[in-house]
Design a protein around this motif. Structure first.
Motif, PDB file in Angstrom:
ATOM      1  N   MET A  31      31.183  36.057  42.983  1.00 11.31           N
ATOM      2  CA  MET A  31      32.234  35.828  41.978  1.00 11.31           C
ATOM      3  C   MET A  31      33.512  36.553  42.378  1.00 11.31           C
ATOM      4  SD  MET A  31      32.352  34.054  39.201  1.00 11.31           S
ATOM      5  CE  MET A  31      33.181  33.875  37.655  1.00 11.31           C
ATOM      6  N   GLY A  32      33.317  37.762  42.974  1.00 17.89           N
ATOM      7  CA  GLY A  32      34.470  38.568  43.383  1.00 17.89           C
ATOM      8  C   GLY A  32      35.365  37.819  44.346  1.00 17.89           C
ATOM      9  N   THR A  33      34.715  37.163  45.356  1.00 18.82           N
ATOM     10  CA  THR A  33      35.529  36.456  46.355  1.00 18.82           C
ATOM     11  C   THR A  33      36.265  35.273  45.726  1.00 18.82           C
ATOM     12  OG1 THR A  33      33.560  35.222  46.940  1.00 18.82           O
ATOM     13  CG2 THR A  33      34.128  37.073  48.380  1.00 18.82           C
ATOM     14  N   ALA A  34      35.594  34.611  44.788  1.00 15.82           N
ATOM     15  CA  ALA A  34      36.247  33.480  44.104  1.00 15.82           C
ATOM     16  C   ALA A  34      37.468  33.971  43.331  1.00 15.82           C
ATOM     17  CB  ALA A  34      35.259  32.794  43.163  1.00 15.82           C
ATOM     18  N   GLU A  35      37.320  35.117  42.670  1.00 19.66           N
ATOM     19  CA  GLU A  35      38.456  35.671  41.924  1.00 19.66           C
ATOM     20  C   GLU A  35      39.571  36.101  42.874  1.00 19.66           C
ATOM     21  OE1 GLU A  35      37.940  37.856  38.028  1.00 19.66           O
ATOM     22  OE2 GLU A  35      36.008  38.236  38.992  1.00 19.66           O
ATOM     23  N   ASP A  36      39.167  36.657  44.028  1.00 18.94           N
ATOM     24  CA  ASP A  36      40.174  37.042  45.034  1.00 18.94           C
ATOM     25  C   ASP A  36      40.946  35.813  45.486  1.00 18.94           C
ATOM     26  OD1 ASP A  36      39.275  39.594  44.839  1.00 18.94           O
ATOM     27  OD2 ASP A  36      38.020  39.522  46.648  1.00 18.94           O
ATOM     28  N   PHE A  37      40.207  34.708  45.677  1.00 14.18           N
ATOM     29  CA  PHE A  37      40.861  33.469  46.103  1.00 14.18           C
ATOM     30  C   PHE A  37      41.861  33.010  45.043  1.00 14.18           C
ATOM     31  CE2 PHE A  37      41.064  28.820  45.809  1.00 14.18           C
ATOM     32  CZ  PHE A  37      41.650  28.543  47.032  1.00 14.18           C
ATOM     33  N   ALA A  38      41.426  33.085  43.763  1.00 13.30           N
ATOM     34  CA  ALA A  38      42.311  32.667  42.664  1.00 13.30           C
ATOM     35  C   ALA A  38      43.580  33.527  42.652  1.00 13.30           C
ATOM     36  CB  ALA A  38      41.579  32.778  41.330  1.00 13.30           C
ATOM     37  N   ASP A  39      43.413  34.838  42.846  1.00 18.63           N
ATOM     38  CA  ASP A  39      44.577  35.741  42.860  1.00 18.63           C
ATOM     39  C   ASP A  39      45.499  35.430  44.038  1.00 18.63           C
ATOM     40  OD1 ASP A  39      43.823  37.020  40.578  1.00 18.63           O
ATOM     41  OD2 ASP A  39      42.765  38.645  41.592  1.00 18.63           O
ATOM     42  N   GLN A  40      44.867  35.175  45.199  1.00 12.86           N
ATOM     43  CA  GLN A  40      45.643  34.846  46.398  1.00 12.86           C
ATOM     44  C   GLN A  40      46.435  33.554  46.185  1.00 12.86           C
ATOM     45  OE1 GLN A  40      46.029  36.650  49.132  1.00 12.86           O
ATOM     46  NE2 GLN A  40      47.380  35.110  50.004  1.00 12.86           N
ATOM     47  N   PHE A  41      45.759  32.555  45.600  1.00 17.17           N
ATOM     48  CA  PHE A  41      46.397  31.263  45.302  1.00 17.17           C
ATOM     49  C   PHE A  41      47.599  31.484  44.382  1.00 17.17           C
ATOM     50  CE2 PHE A  41      46.865  27.662  42.382  1.00 17.17           C
ATOM     51  CZ  PHE A  41      47.050  26.626  43.278  1.00 17.17           C
TER      52      PHE A  41
END
Length: 263
Positions: free
Chosen positions: A1-11
């Motif tokens: 989940m952490g990586t998905a959230e990181d991706f969302a933040d990066q996006f």
């Protein structure tokens, strides 16, 4: 989940400049399409109102003209970021007028869609208020203004209504899976938990479904189905716009994400 959230933040970081503009364009696309439709179907719309309400040629024409000018003017103001609050109130008025004029009150699906459009406008109002507040950047302010928080909450909850109209009640495996995943994500958006990630996932998913199921451009213009799918397509784009605003703005003060920060 952490990586998905990181991706969302990066996006978000990459698209920060463009996201609110794209969100606004998607959100008002229903009004834009409907305003243009009034122009091209002037006679049909006028005759429909005249026949339904027996109000006469002049009043029916005035109704269509009000719809046309009200929606297109509202869209121009929202996109150009001028008088956004007045534009939103004007579009609220148009929604209310159409709900009565087209007897939408008695059709639950259309009523929920109109309420959801109102939810999108609430999010737009909240955004325009936040822009007003952020003039003094860097100056510590009191907690976010209450009306804005509740507007964001109201907007998110009304988007859920819209989403419910997109559910498919047939027994195929894909439909059931689609409903379960979509509903779970929508609940996360409504309560404001992992909001940006849930809203972003929904945007991608809804867009794919929209292009697949509501491909109005594949059907000849003279067939009634063309208009139905076109209406559905732009309504769904408006929900996507509302969700993108949630991604761009965050969930606001009345949400679990915000409460977690306090804990």
């Amino acid at each position: 989940m952490g990586t998905a959230e990181d991706f969302a933040d990066q996006f978000l970081r990459v698209t920060k400049q463009y996201l609110p503009h794209v969100a606004r364009l998607c959100l008002i696309s229903t009004f834009l399409e409907d305003g243009v439709r009034m122009w091209f179907q002037w006679g049909e719309q006028r005759d429909y109102i005249d026949t339904t309400w027996g109000c006469g040629y002049a009043l029916a024409s005035a109704f269509v003209l009000l719809n046309l000018l009200g929606q297109l003017t509202g869209c121009v103001l929202v996109l150009s970021r001028n008088f956004v609050q007045y534009a939103c109130f004007g579009l609220f008025g148009i929604i209310a007028l159409q709900t009565i004029a087209y007897s939408i009150l008695w059709d639950l699906k259309f009523l929920m869609r109109n309420l959801a459009l109102g939810g999108g406008l609430l999010l737009l109002l909240a955004e325009s208020r936040s822009e007003g507040k952020s003039m003094f950047a860097g100056v510590p302010t009191m907690r976010e203004s209450s009306p804005r928080q509740y507007m964001q909450l109201g907007g998110r909850v009304l988007l859920v209504l819209m989403f419910m109209t997109l559910l498919h009640f047939d027994a195929s495996f894909f439909s059931i899976l689609q409903n379960i995943v979509g509903t779970a994500l929508m609940i996360l958006v409504a309560v404001g938990f992992k909001t940006k990630l849930a809203a972003l996932t929904l945007v991608v998913w809804l867009f794919a479904i929209n292009v697949y199921f509501n491909a109005f451009w594949t059907i000849p213009v003279y067939k009634p189905m063309h208009d139905f799918l076109k209406y559905d397509f732009f309504q769904t784009m408006s929900v996507i716009g509302g969700l993108l605003l949630v991604v761009a703005l965050g969930p606001g003060g009345v949400s679990m994400d915000e409460k977690k920060k306090e804990w």
